[in-house]
Scaffold this motif. Structure first.
Motif, PDB file in Angstrom:
ATOM      1  N   PRO A   1       0.906  -1.207  -0.109  1.00 22.96           N
ATOM      2  CA  PRO A   1       0.156  -0.066  -0.030  1.00 22.96           C
ATOM      3  C   PRO A   1       1.039   1.309   0.066  1.00 22.96           C
ATOM      4  O   PRO A   1       1.956   1.332   0.730  1.00 22.96           O
ATOM      5  CB  PRO A   1      -0.820  -0.173   1.332  1.00 22.96           C
ATOM      6  N   HIS A   2       0.557   2.196  -0.812  1.00 21.96           N
ATOM      7  CA  HIS A   2       1.319   3.333  -1.130  1.00 21.96           C
ATOM      8  C   HIS A   2       1.450   4.360   0.232  1.00 21.96           C
ATOM      9  O   HIS A   2       2.144   5.305   0.310  1.00 21.96           O
ATOM     10  CB  HIS A   2       0.946   4.127  -2.145  1.00 21.96           C
ATOM     11  N   THR A   3       0.460   4.017   1.101  1.00 21.84           N
ATOM     12  CA  THR A   3       0.746   4.587   2.583  1.00 21.84           C
ATOM     13  C   THR A   3       1.620   4.046   3.550  1.00 21.84           C
ATOM     14  O   THR A   3       2.120   4.818   4.615  1.00 21.84           O
ATOM     15  CB  THR A   3      -0.662   4.459   2.923  1.00 21.84           C
ATOM     16  N   HIS A   4       2.259   3.055   2.989  1.00 25.59           N
ATOM     17  CA  HIS A   4       3.210   2.353   3.862  1.00 25.59           C
ATOM     18  C   HIS A   4       4.387   3.037   3.667  1.00 25.59           C
ATOM     19  O   HIS A   4       5.063   3.032   2.521  1.00 25.59           O
ATOM     20  CB  HIS A   4       2.807   0.662   3.719  1.00 25.59           C
ATOM     21  N   PRO A   5       5.350   3.082   4.675  1.00 25.59           N
ATOM     22  CA  PRO A   5       6.635   3.720   4.304  1.00 25.59           C
ATOM     23  C   PRO A   5       7.511   2.643   3.469  1.00 25.59           C
ATOM     24  O   PRO A   5       8.514   3.005   2.683  1.00 25.59           O
ATOM     25  CB  PRO A   5       7.380   3.808   5.837  1.00 25.59           C
ATOM     26  N   LEU A   6       7.266   1.143   3.714  1.00 23.97           N
ATOM     27  CA  LEU A   6       8.014   0.425   2.659  1.00 23.97           C
ATOM     28  C   LEU A   6       7.880   0.615   1.319  1.00 23.97           C
ATOM     29  O   LEU A   6       8.651   0.422   0.516  1.00 23.97           O
ATOM     30  CB  LEU A   6       7.530  -0.822   3.441  1.00 23.97           C
ATOM     31  N   TYR A   7       6.756   0.925   0.947  1.00 20.91           N
ATOM     32  CA  TYR A   7       6.344   1.364  -0.464  1.00 20.91           C
ATOM     33  C   TYR A   7       7.535   2.308  -1.173  1.00 20.91           C
ATOM     34  O   TYR A   7       7.912   1.971  -2.064  1.00 20.91           O
ATOM     35  CB  TYR A   7       4.892   2.065  -0.556  1.00 20.91           C
ATOM     36  N   TYR A   8       7.727   3.464  -0.371  1.00 24.40           N
ATOM     37  CA  TYR A   8       8.866   4.507  -0.797  1.00 24.40           C
ATOM     38  C   TYR A   8       9.974   3.783  -0.985  1.00 24.40           C
ATOM     39  O   TYR A   8      10.961   4.042  -1.541  1.00 24.40           O
ATOM     40  CB  TYR A   8       8.643   5.554  -0.021  1.00 24.40           C
ATOM     41  N   VAL A   9      10.448   2.886   0.226  1.00 24.95           N
ATOM     42  CA  VAL A   9      11.634   2.201   0.370  1.00 24.95           C
ATOM     43  C   VAL A   9      11.848   1.440  -1.037  1.00 24.95           C
ATOM     44  O   VAL A   9      12.980   1.589  -1.654  1.00 24.95           O
ATOM     45  CB  VAL A   9      11.851   1.668   1.540  1.00 24.95           C
ATOM     46  N   ALA A  10      10.897   0.592  -1.218  1.00 26.41           N
ATOM     47  CA  ALA A  10      10.987  -0.195  -2.532  1.00 26.41           C
ATOM     48  C   ALA A  10      11.221   0.544  -3.682  1.00 26.41           C
ATOM     49  O   ALA A  10      11.961   0.098  -4.558  1.00 26.41           O
ATOM     50  CB  ALA A  10       9.793  -1.284  -2.583  1.00 26.41           C
ATOM     51  N   LEU A  11      10.326   1.732  -3.673  1.00 27.98           N
ATOM     52  CA  LEU A  11      10.305   2.450  -4.867  1.00 27.98           C
ATOM     53  C   LEU A  11      11.649   2.915  -5.195  1.00 27.98           C
ATOM     54  O   LEU A  11      12.449   2.630  -6.433  1.00 27.98           O
ATOM     55  CB  LEU A  11       9.304   3.589  -4.854  1.00 27.98           C
TER      56      LEU A  11
END
Lengths: 290, 219, 283
Positions: free
Chosen positions: C9-19
């Protein structure tokens, strides 16, 4: 006859010809009563009957209308599309429009919207526009097994799952017929990659220049019918009992054809006359010398 | 001229279309600046439309929305890979553009293998036609089938370039094939004329009926 | 692998890390590619070309039923058609900029340096920007008012301007461009079509019969003939149909066979990087 006459026959100013053709076309479009009856051809009748048969087969009635055309071939593809969609709406057949040209979704939407108002069709419930698809071959291969996964959304980026018309349409198995309206050589893609798998009826609606290459596939039964150019659109309208653009331009087309045939004859009379005159003159000079 | 008619004539959509059509068609009489103006306008409109549509109907629903809204972070990889196309503009990175073009050549070749049998095996099967009138095959059908098969073989022989066509039978078959091709090309030429004239008639119809509404005057 | 690329989910900080990690990986891959010795570039291109075609070729040749449950169509590669289609579409769409940059760049240079006919280039740029902006606005804010209603006239929205630009501009001009050819066909028919040989005569005769069979004029000319019976054959529409179905179709099929073999051979050569020429021999 003087050689000048033969040369004159071969050198009419093209601009004069353009004016003549403009006048002829304008007169045939504007003046009432200048109409000749249309006799639908066998190919158009076969296409018409194929659509009716597909609409009456048990199971899903959903039809896929594929559009590869842009405004550059609108003169032929627009009347063809109007005739086909009129038929589908009269038969109450749900359909989806798949486009392979950037302009096509909007052009199709213009036609869909005007006809939908007349036949009470509602977007999303009775028809859908899938929008422009890049990579046609890969997209067509994708819709064979998973239409929603390949196309994903309609042309306004709304997920396909939200539309009632797509409720039971998951793959090419759920498509009753494919109607391909095209100015390019798209037969290979559809026949090779999509329709043969489940023998989905395929109706070919090409511009006139692409039509001759469809006849071998008509002979083998891979194509159920061909609606050829604006003439085919006029045939289709006659079979539907309506008079739209295809019928309106048929007389203009006849007059232009008559002019072209006349010009070919005049040009050739001038050419052969000039050749004969030159040969006679050369023979006369030869006798004179000897 | 009534106010309604004038209003109709001046509708921006129709007026722009009419002036543009007349400007473009004026080329047949003489090259002129109005034609060149609208030619450039057309190019600009077409390029802008293609760019905007690629975003709204392809990139946004298939790349951006799944990546941002759907949480499919792996799609971000498409950006550096897609940038490889633009290597053609530099000498240093030009070879990378060939890398991604190579991928598409491969994909295209793969789809040819996929479609070959499905498309051409029915064609081969349909070429074996019944040549003897019997049962459902009438005499007229048998004659037509003979004509079909003979033309098919003659045209195929005409295109045999793998060996020298020395034999009289082969030479005559190839000549007959050439003649048959002329008939087929004549049919294509006849069809070509229809599309070209239909496009012209459509534009004239737009000017006279949709814009000037002349059809109403004479009916 | 499925767990590795599972969506976050794009609200999860892990999303931005993965991105960010993926962007870094992508740039790293490009840097690695650029660092490769020059002699490895052509083999790498050949490998990528081969892998590009391998999926469809393998899916075609692997028998039905391999690696799937009984009763399921296809083999273990078949369920990925839609994903391959999406990846092809997305990557292919990134190339739209190639044509745009070339065209706009050229006209920007002409307009900015006031070269000959710079006014036309300026108009091209203005139409490009207008069409791009209003197509996007039509999609995302179509009903927004651009010009409010004044003195009894209705307001003008983004959609209204888009309709003028598309229907009145792009579609009309596109149609008119191709309509020009209608004129040139007429002058070409008159000036160039000379019957000089038997083949040319056959070609013209076939063309004239097919042409007349396509229009109401032909039906009218032979309308006096019966519509059934042996004489019906000589009606133009029937002669035209006969030529197309019985004479044109076998010739077209023979040409198609030749083309098909040629396309197959060329595809195989492309897939295996056996093609030679200016483009393929570049270092």
């Amino acid at each position: 006859m003087d050689n000048n006459v033969w040369q004159k026959l071969q050198s009419i100013d093209p601009r004069a010809l353009y004016v003549v053709v403009l006048v002829m076309i304008s007169a045939s479009i504007v003046l009432p009563g200048l109409t000749l009856p249309i006799i639908p051809g066998q190919q158009s009748k076969d296409a018409f009957n194929a659509v009716v048969k597909a609409a009456n087969t048990p199971g899903s009635k959903f039809m896929l209308v594929s559009g590869w055309w842009s405004a550059s071939t609108r003169g032929e593809n627009d009347p063809q599309t109007r005739a086909i969609l009129t038929h589908l709406m009269r038969l109450h057949v749900p359909f989806g429009v798949l486009s392979f040209d950037p302009q096509n979704p909007q052009l199709m939407d213009n036609i869909e919207t005007s006809l939908a108002q007349k036949y009470g069709y509602v977007y999303g419930r009775d028809y859908i526009n899938f929008g422009y698809q890049v990579a046609p071959a890969q997209t067509l291969k994708g819709i064979v097994t998973n239409m929603k996964g390949t196309l994903k959304t309609d042309w306004h980026s709304k997920p396909l799952e939200t539309f009632p018309v797509m409720a039971n349409v998951n793959s090419i198995k759920d498509v009753a017929a494919v109607i391909d309206i095209t100015p390019v050589s798209s037969l290979d893609a559809w026949l090779g990659l999509v329709v043969q798998k489940y023998h989905t009826p395929f109706i070919y609606v090409p511009t006139a220049v692409m039509a001759p290459e469809g006849y071998p596939y008509r002979d083998s039964g891979q194509v159920a019918g061909i609606v050829i150019g604006v003439k085919g659109a006029g045939d289709y309208e006659t079979l539907l009992g309506v008079k739209m653009q295809g019928t309106q331009v048929s007389t203009a087309l006849s007059m232009v054809y008559a002019l072209i045939i006349l010009l070919v004859i005049v040009g050739n009379i001038g050419y052969h006359g000039a050749r004969r005159a030159a040969a006679l003159q050369a023979a006369g000079e030869g006798r004179g010398q000897s | 001229m009534s106010a309604d008619y004038l209003h109709h004539l001046l509708l921006p959509k129709l007026l722009l279309g009419a002036i543009g059509t007349i400007a473009i068609l004026s080329l047949v009489f003489r090259e002129n600046k109005l034609y060149r103006l609208f030619e450039h306008v057309f190019l600009g409109l077409a390029t802008g439309y293609g760019l905007a549509t690629t975003w709204t109907q392809v990139l946004r629903p298939k790349w951006w929305d799944p990546m941002v809204g759907g949480g499919e972070w792996i799609w971000i990889l498409a950006a550096p890979l897609g940038l490889m196309f633009y290597g053609v503009y530099t000498k240093k990175f030009a070879w990378m553009a060939r890398l991604i073009f190579g991928l598409y050549f491969g994909l295209a070749a793969g789809t040819v293998f996929q479609g070959f049998a499905e498309e051409y095996v029915p064609q081969i099967r349909a070429s074996f036609k019944p040549l003897i009138a019997h049962g459902a095959v009438t005499a007229a059908m048998a004659v037509n089938n003979w004509i079909f098969v003979i033309i098919l073989i003659c045209v195929l022989v005409y295109f045999f370039f793998a060996f020298e066509q020395n034999s009289a039978v082969i030479k005559r078959s190839a000549s007959a094939g050439r003649v048959m091709l002329m008939i087929a090309f004549g049919a294509i030429f006849g069809s070509t004329i229809m599309i070209r004239e239909a496009l012209l008639i459509d534009r004239i119809r737009f000017l006279l009926i949709e814009w000037l509404q002349l059809g109403h005057i004479f009916r | 692998m499925r767990t590795l690329f599972h969506s976050i989910p794009h609200t999860h900080p892990l999303y931005y890390v993965a991105l960010l990690a993926t962007v870094a990986a992508g740039i790293g891959i490009l840097a690695l590619l650029q660092a490769l010795p020059t002699r490895l570039r052509r083999p790498l291109i050949a490998l990528v070309t081969f892998l590009g075609g391998l999926y469809y070729a393998a899916e075609f040749f692997i028998p039905t039923g391999w690696g799937v449950h009984k009763g399921v169509d296809g083999n273990f590669l078949s369920p990925y058609f839609d994903k391959v289609a999406n990846i092809s579409s997305v990557l292919g769409s990134f190339s739209i900029g190639l044509g745009v940059f070339s065209l706009i760049g050229m006209h920007l240079r002409i307009a900015s340096r006031r070269r000959e006919s710079w006014g036309f280039s300026l108009m091209l740029l203005i139409s490009f920007v207008a069409m791009t902006i209003f197509t996007l606005l039509n999609e995302y804010a179509g009903k927004s008012v651009v010009i409010p209603s004044v003195a009894g006239h209705s307001s003008i929205t983004n959609h209204d301007i888009y309709v003028v630009l598309f229907n009145g501009g792009l579609a009309s001009l596109d149609s008119a461009m191709f309509a020009l050819i209608g004129f040139f066909i007429i002058s070409a028919s008159y000036r160039a079509f000379r019957i000089r040989s038997v083949e040319a005569t056959l070609l013209m005769a076939s063309a004239i019969i097919v042409m007349l069979g396509q229009v109401t004029l032909g039906s009218w000319l032979t309308g006096g003939l019966p519509s059934h019976g042996p004489l019906a054959f000589f009606r133009f529409e029937n002669m035209s149909e006969y030529i197309l179905v019985h004479l044109n179709a076998p010739a077209q099929r023979a040409v198609t066979f030749g083309l098909a073999l040629g396309v197959l051979a060329t595809s195989l050569r492309l897939w295996l990087s056996l093609e030679r020429g200016l483009y393929f021999d570049q270092e």
